[in-house]
Design a protein around this motif. Structure first.
Motif, PDB file in Angstrom:
ATOM      1  N   ARG A  16      19.820   0.007   2.382  1.00  0.00           N
ATOM      2  CA  ARG A  16      19.698  -0.301   0.955  1.00  0.00           C
ATOM      3  C   ARG A  16      18.324  -0.888   0.646  1.00  0.00           C
ATOM      4  O   ARG A  16      17.701  -0.546  -0.362  1.00  0.00           O
ATOM      5  CB  ARG A  16      20.774  -1.305   0.540  1.00  0.00           C
ATOM      6  N   GLY A  17      17.894  -1.800   1.503  1.00  0.00           N
ATOM      7  CA  GLY A  17      16.599  -2.438   1.283  1.00  0.00           C
ATOM      8  C   GLY A  17      15.459  -1.437   1.279  1.00  0.00           C
ATOM      9  O   GLY A  17      14.571  -1.486   0.419  1.00  0.00           O
ATOM     10  N   ILE A  18      15.482  -0.499   2.231  1.00  0.00           N
ATOM     11  CA  ILE A  18      14.431   0.524   2.307  1.00  0.00           C
ATOM     12  C   ILE A  18      14.464   1.407   1.068  1.00  0.00           C
ATOM     13  O   ILE A  18      13.422   1.727   0.486  1.00  0.00           O
ATOM     14  CB  ILE A  18      14.609   1.361   3.583  1.00  0.00           C
ATOM     15  N   ALA A  19      15.656   1.823   0.659  1.00  0.00           N
ATOM     16  CA  ALA A  19      15.775   2.700  -0.502  1.00  0.00           C
ATOM     17  C   ALA A  19      15.268   2.025  -1.767  1.00  0.00           C
ATOM     18  O   ALA A  19      14.518   2.627  -2.560  1.00  0.00           O
ATOM     19  CB  ALA A  19      17.235   3.130  -0.675  1.00  0.00           C
ATOM     20  N   ALA A  20      15.662   0.765  -1.972  1.00  0.00           N
ATOM     21  CA  ALA A  20      15.205   0.043  -3.165  1.00  0.00           C
ATOM     22  C   ALA A  20      13.698  -0.164  -3.139  1.00  0.00           C
ATOM     23  O   ALA A  20      13.011  -0.008  -4.164  1.00  0.00           O
ATOM     24  CB  ALA A  20      15.927  -1.296  -3.271  1.00  0.00           C
ATOM     25  N   LEU A  21      13.165  -0.500  -1.979  1.00  0.00           N
ATOM     26  CA  LEU A  21      11.722  -0.716  -1.852  1.00  0.00           C
ATOM     27  C   LEU A  21      10.953   0.561  -2.157  1.00  0.00           C
ATOM     28  O   LEU A  21       9.904   0.526  -2.809  1.00  0.00           O
ATOM     29  CB  LEU A  21      11.396  -1.209  -0.444  1.00  0.00           C
ATOM     30  N   TYR A  22      11.482   1.691  -1.694  1.00  0.00           N
ATOM     31  CA  TYR A  22      10.800   2.961  -1.955  1.00  0.00           C
ATOM     32  C   TYR A  22      10.734   3.241  -3.457  1.00  0.00           C
ATOM     33  O   TYR A  22       9.707   3.711  -3.968  1.00  0.00           O
ATOM     34  CB  TYR A  22      11.515   4.108  -1.242  1.00  0.00           C
ATOM     35  N   VAL A  23      11.822   2.959  -4.164  1.00  0.00           N
ATOM     36  CA  VAL A  23      11.824   3.175  -5.611  1.00  0.00           C
ATOM     37  C   VAL A  23      10.778   2.298  -6.290  1.00  0.00           C
ATOM     38  O   VAL A  23      10.062   2.740  -7.199  1.00  0.00           O
ATOM     39  CB  VAL A  23      13.228   2.899  -6.195  1.00  0.00           C
ATOM     40  N   VAL A  24      10.673   1.057  -5.850  1.00  0.00           N
ATOM     41  CA  VAL A  24       9.663   0.154  -6.416  1.00  0.00           C
ATOM     42  C   VAL A  24       8.258   0.709  -6.179  1.00  0.00           C
ATOM     43  O   VAL A  24       7.431   0.742  -7.091  1.00  0.00           O
ATOM     44  CB  VAL A  24       9.777  -1.255  -5.797  1.00  0.00           C
ATOM     45  N   LEU A  25       7.999   1.169  -4.963  1.00  0.00           N
ATOM     46  CA  LEU A  25       6.682   1.710  -4.642  1.00  0.00           C
ATOM     47  C   LEU A  25       6.387   2.964  -5.465  1.00  0.00           C
ATOM     48  O   LEU A  25       5.251   3.170  -5.915  1.00  0.00           O
ATOM     49  CB  LEU A  25       6.606   2.034  -3.144  1.00  0.00           C
ATOM     50  N   GLN A  26       7.398   3.796  -5.676  1.00  0.00           N
ATOM     51  CA  GLN A  26       7.185   4.978  -6.510  1.00  0.00           C
ATOM     52  C   GLN A  26       6.759   4.586  -7.918  1.00  0.00           C
ATOM     53  O   GLN A  26       5.842   5.181  -8.495  1.00  0.00           O
ATOM     54  CB  GLN A  26       8.446   5.833  -6.588  1.00  0.00           C
ATOM     55  N   LEU A 324      -9.334   1.555  -8.486  1.00  0.00           N
ATOM     56  CA  LEU A 324      -8.987   1.121  -7.137  1.00  0.00           C
ATOM     57  C   LEU A 324      -8.407  -0.286  -7.136  1.00  0.00           C
ATOM     58  O   LEU A 324      -7.425  -0.575  -6.434  1.00  0.00           O
ATOM     59  CB  LEU A 324     -10.218   1.187  -6.241  1.00  0.00           C
ATOM     60  N   ARG A 325      -8.992  -1.173  -7.933  1.00  0.00           N
ATOM     61  CA  ARG A 325      -8.493  -2.542  -7.973  1.00  0.00           C
ATOM     62  C   ARG A 325      -7.122  -2.627  -8.631  1.00  0.00           C
ATOM     63  O   ARG A 325      -6.289  -3.456  -8.241  1.00  0.00           O
ATOM     64  CB  ARG A 325      -9.497  -3.439  -8.700  1.00  0.00           C
ATOM     65  N   SER A 326      -6.897  -1.790  -9.636  1.00  0.00           N
ATOM     66  CA  SER A 326      -5.579  -1.764 -10.277  1.00  0.00           C
ATOM     67  C   SER A 326      -4.501  -1.377  -9.273  1.00  0.00           C
ATOM     68  O   SER A 326      -3.424  -1.984  -9.222  1.00  0.00           O
ATOM     69  CB  SER A 326      -5.572  -0.780 -11.455  1.00  0.00           C
ATOM     70  N   VAL A 327      -4.802  -0.352  -8.484  1.00  0.00           N
ATOM     71  CA  VAL A 327      -3.843   0.100  -7.475  1.00  0.00           C
ATOM     72  C   VAL A 327      -3.595  -1.010  -6.444  1.00  0.00           C
ATOM     73  O   VAL A 327      -2.451  -1.327  -6.108  1.00  0.00           O
ATOM     74  CB  VAL A 327      -4.341   1.383  -6.790  1.00  0.00           C
ATOM     75  N   GLY A 328      -4.684  -1.601  -5.944  1.00  0.00           N
ATOM     76  CA  GLY A 328      -4.542  -2.674  -4.971  1.00  0.00           C
ATOM     77  C   GLY A 328      -3.787  -3.869  -5.535  1.00  0.00           C
ATOM     78  O   GLY A 328      -2.954  -4.475  -4.848  1.00  0.00           O
ATOM     79  N   TYR A 329      -4.070  -4.202  -6.788  1.00  0.00           N
ATOM     80  CA  TYR A 329      -3.409  -5.327  -7.447  1.00  0.00           C
ATOM     81  C   TYR A 329      -1.915  -5.093  -7.554  1.00  0.00           C
ATOM     82  O   TYR A 329      -1.100  -5.989  -7.269  1.00  0.00           O
ATOM     83  CB  TYR A 329      -4.025  -5.508  -8.837  1.00  0.00           C
ATOM     84  N   MET A 330      -1.516  -3.880  -7.946  1.00  0.00           N
ATOM     85  CA  MET A 330      -0.098  -3.608  -8.143  1.00  0.00           C
ATOM     86  C   MET A 330       0.648  -3.499  -6.818  1.00  0.00           C
ATOM     87  O   MET A 330       1.816  -3.886  -6.718  1.00  0.00           O
ATOM     88  CB  MET A 330       0.072  -2.328  -8.961  1.00  0.00           C
ATOM     89  N   PHE A 331      -0.004  -2.964  -5.783  1.00  0.00           N
ATOM     90  CA  PHE A 331       0.656  -2.859  -4.485  1.00  0.00           C
ATOM     91  C   PHE A 331       0.744  -4.207  -3.766  1.00  0.00           C
ATOM     92  O   PHE A 331       1.465  -4.317  -2.767  1.00  0.00           O
ATOM     93  CB  PHE A 331      -0.069  -1.842  -3.597  1.00  0.00           C
ATOM     94  N   SER A 332       0.029  -5.182  -4.266  1.00  0.00           N
ATOM     95  CA  SER A 332       0.110  -6.524  -3.659  1.00  0.00           C
ATOM     96  C   SER A 332       0.827  -7.476  -4.608  1.00  0.00           C
ATOM     97  O   SER A 332       2.000  -7.804  -4.402  1.00  0.00           O
ATOM     98  CB  SER A 332      -1.294  -7.028  -3.316  1.00  0.00           C
ATOM     99  N   ILE A 333       0.144  -7.896  -5.661  1.00  0.00           N
ATOM    100  CA  ILE A 333       0.713  -8.857  -6.607  1.00  0.00           C
ATOM    101  C   ILE A 333       1.935  -8.273  -7.316  1.00  0.00           C
ATOM    102  O   ILE A 333       2.970  -8.940  -7.460  1.00  0.00           O
ATOM    103  CB  ILE A 333      -0.335  -9.301  -7.641  1.00  0.00           C
ATOM    104  N   GLY A 334       1.824  -7.020  -7.759  1.00  0.00           N
ATOM    105  CA  GLY A 334       2.937  -6.392  -8.466  1.00  0.00           C
ATOM    106  C   GLY A 334       4.184  -6.307  -7.604  1.00  0.00           C
ATOM    107  O   GLY A 334       5.292  -6.623  -8.048  1.00  0.00           O
ATOM    108  N   LEU A 335       4.003  -5.873  -6.363  1.00  0.00           N
ATOM    109  CA  LEU A 335       5.138  -5.736  -5.449  1.00  0.00           C
ATOM    110  C   LEU A 335       5.763  -7.099  -5.153  1.00  0.00           C
ATOM    111  O   LEU A 335       6.993  -7.258  -5.182  1.00  0.00           O
ATOM    112  CB  LEU A 335       4.682  -5.066  -4.157  1.00  0.00           C
ATOM    113  N   LEU A 336       4.925  -8.088  -4.879  1.00  0.00           N
ATOM    114  CA  LEU A 336       5.435  -9.425  -4.580  1.00  0.00           C
ATOM    115  C   LEU A 336       6.173 -10.026  -5.779  1.00  0.00           C
ATOM    116  O   LEU A 336       7.236 -10.647  -5.618  1.00  0.00           O
ATOM    117  CB  LEU A 336       4.286 -10.345  -4.163  1.00  0.00           C
TER     118      LEU A 336
END
Length: 362
Positions: A16-26, A324-336
């Motif tokens: 479940r955790g992997i599936a939910a995380l994948y949706v967030v990353l998408q 590039l910074r937007s992507v990095g920001y969202m994959f770090s701060i956004g994800l957290l």
């Protein structure tokens, strides 16, 4: 009587955790680069491209739901459902309070954030109307393309799952009376017939009915004593083979039904394989503590991550607004932020309604 079951199958939470995380990353990808045209390094674009198949995660959730609901019946007895009313009350108690809390929060985000944006993906969540709001309240918003993705683009799958709960007692009875194979064939014929005769049902994702039945069947293959002689390796090899086909299918077909059925089949066989070999490397890997914890509040994460991501994205500092910074920001701060806020949401709106471990999110 069914054999004694493990009190807790941690690998299910990991899945479940992997599936939910994948949706967030998408959704981080579709929010930051909805058209796939940002000038980004090739390696980053390749990674982001591999995160665009969130339907695989949804099909996994549907199979997991059927599996867990059927497994719970074996934990309580012989796998049959004897009290339909209590079952439906437990499901409503489990699903609806967090759902309605999320819906209220999503409406607030639409009014304060989404409506002030333009283009994709923002426009697919608008407009907010009384009609599509009431459809969400009644959990029938998957019945129309005009309602389906409005307000919060992930809630359509919750309505489908909720509707499947009302079919669960009938499927249980059918499996007892007619057997697993006939029930699977019948569910497949119903889904196929609906797709052929009523093309509009393609957007109702009618094949999820078949995946739900497949999840139930996998629980019976696992826990019903009459299936204990089934070879373990065939489930492992079958799961791996279908997983590869599902991944390859993204290159040779755009039919979501085919992709979802391949991935759903892989998940169903994986559940049997891991359940029968708890000490094996795969269930131990999926039982990783961090994944298990993430899986515990995966329902909350799935529900509210997108409104949270919207807030974080539009609030990013000016210095972080280059591609590039937007992507990095969202994959770090956004994800957290999505994970942290989801955990808080879980604590207040989901955890109080968890009566027991057997009523974990499905």
């Amino acid at each position: 009587m069914a054999k004694e079951l493990p009190k807790r199958l941690e690998f299910i939470e990991g899945m479940r955790g992997i599936a939910a995380l994948y949706v967030v990353l998408q959704h981080i990808v579709t929010l930051t680069d909805p058209y796939g045209k940002l000038p980004l390094p090739g390696a980053i674009k390749a990674v982001m491209g591999s995160l665009l198949y969130g339907h695989f995660a949804v099909s996994a959730f549907i199979v997991l739901s059927g599996f867990c609901l059927q497994m719970a019946l074996f934990q309580r007895g012989d796998g049959t459902l004897t009290d339909v009313e209590s079952f439906l009350i437990r499901r409503c108690r489990r699903i609806l309070p967090p759902y309605y809390a999320c819906l209220a929060f999503s409406v607030l985000v639409v009014l304060t954030v989404t409506t002030k944006q333009s283009g994709m993906p923002w426009e697919q969540y608008l407009p907010l109307t009384t009609e599509n709001l009431m459809a969400h309240v009644l959990m029938i918003h998957n019945f129309s393309r005009d309602w389906m993705y409005k307000i919060n683009g992930v809630l359509w799958s919750i309505s489908i799952e909720f509707q499947l709960y009302f079919l669960f007692p009938l499927i249980c009875a059918a499996m007892v009376k007619f057997g697993i194979l006939r029930s699977l064939i019948c569910s497949g014929l119903i889904a196929t017939g609906c797709l052929l005769l009523f093309p509009v049902t393609e957007k109702l994702y009618i094949w999820y009915f078949g995946l739900f039945v497949l999840g139930m069947a996998s629980a019976r293959w696992t826990f019903d004593q009459q299936f204990q002689g089934l070879g373990l390796r065939r489930f492992g090899f079958g799961s791996f083979g279908l997983f590869l086909l599902a991944c390859l299918s993204t290159q040779w077909t755009k039919e979501l039904a085919i992709r979802d059925l391949l991935m759903g089949g892989s998940i169903a066989l994986m559940l049997v394989y891991c359940s029968k070999d708890i000490a094996g490397w795969l269930p131990r890997l999926l039982s990783n503590r961090m994944l298990a914890v993430l899986g515990t509040f995966s329902y909350s994460l799935y529900l509210i991550h997108h409104p949270i991501l919207q807030i974080v994205y539009v609030s990013r500092p000016v210095i972080m607004q280059t591609p590039l910074r937007s992507v990095g920001y969202m994959f770090s701060i956004g994800l957290l932020m999505a994970i942290a806020c989801s955990f808080v949401f879980f604590w207040f709106f989901e955890r109080p309604f968890l009566r027991s471990k057997s009523s974990q999110p499905s």
